[in-house]
Design a protein around this motif. Sequence first.
Motif: not given
Length: 355
Positions: A116-121, A236-246
């Motif tokens: 989770a939060e691979l972008d931060t890593i 992953g995907l972004s739906l409105n203000s929610y982000r669902f990474d892989v």
Amino acid sequence: MQGPLQDEVAPDQPGATITVARRDYDDLLITYSFLRWMMIGLPFLLFLVTAWYARETGGFESSISAYYGGPMRDVFVAVIIATAACMVTYRGWFAVEDFALNSAGFFAVFVALVPAELDTIMRDLRNREAALAVALRSDGDLPDELPTALRDAEPALTAEGYGLSLRITLTVVLLFCAVLLIRELIRSRRTVNLLVRGGRGKRVIVLCTAAAVIFFVTLAYSQLLSVAVDRVTLPGLSLNSYRFDVHTIAAIFMIASLIVVVFSHGWPNIAAEGDPERTVQAADRTLRHFYKILAGLMSVGSIAVFFLASKYDAEHRVLILEWYEIVLFCCFWSLETIRWIKYLRGAESTTPTTT
């Protein structure tokens, strides 16, 4: 002297009889029992370790997957991978249960391997590399002995190395899963029968699961291969203000598959429809009603839990929801394991033997 024990499973057609040596039957019973209990013990192990770690550090992380980026990473990955292996290895009583467990095991592997939060890593890794490069150029501002040491220093893990490892690992895992799928289709017609003879409900489950797998693999690999190795983030995907990474998408599909497993035992007559390999060895009426309640709590009830957790403890709402689902499934699996073992022992005691 006791002879072989007869089982009711057909070698080539339903209703035929094969003989199984008693020691082999006992070995199978012990193996299946341990396999089922491992699927309960592994999550319990993860809970004990994270709870103890929280006691020592003064608090829980925001989610189970948040432990991926800390000292608990090895425990998290090991438990999820081992649980995934158990789910794929275990052969469900009903074809729809077996199919759902295989699907859950597939998605669980990605939950374990994609943090989770691979972008931060990845950003932290790039920043560390940049800081090291700056230090190597700062000869005049550092003690005389430090620049020499820094010139020989290399980061233990780079963003490029991590991105490359993800590409290689996920590709090998996907190929391995493809081999297992082909082998399953060749050696067993359970999935084909589920699709052809299982009725509309189970046909929808198979088709929706297949669509989910195709969508997930396409999404993950398009994001894995479309950027430079050191820029892999799998957003992953972004739906409105929610982000669902892989990672999150894999977790959602995994939980959905586990809910199907519970549903199959809450409504065993429907689950056995179109499954020639299995008759309805259903739980008693009380257990069936309880399984239906658990299925409802895992599906509809999770929405209420999420909103309640968001209101009273927003920081840990994901962690609360994750353990809520895990505890409910383990409760179902424990009860079904006890019932299953009693059933097999009863079958053993009533099976004819020769002397």
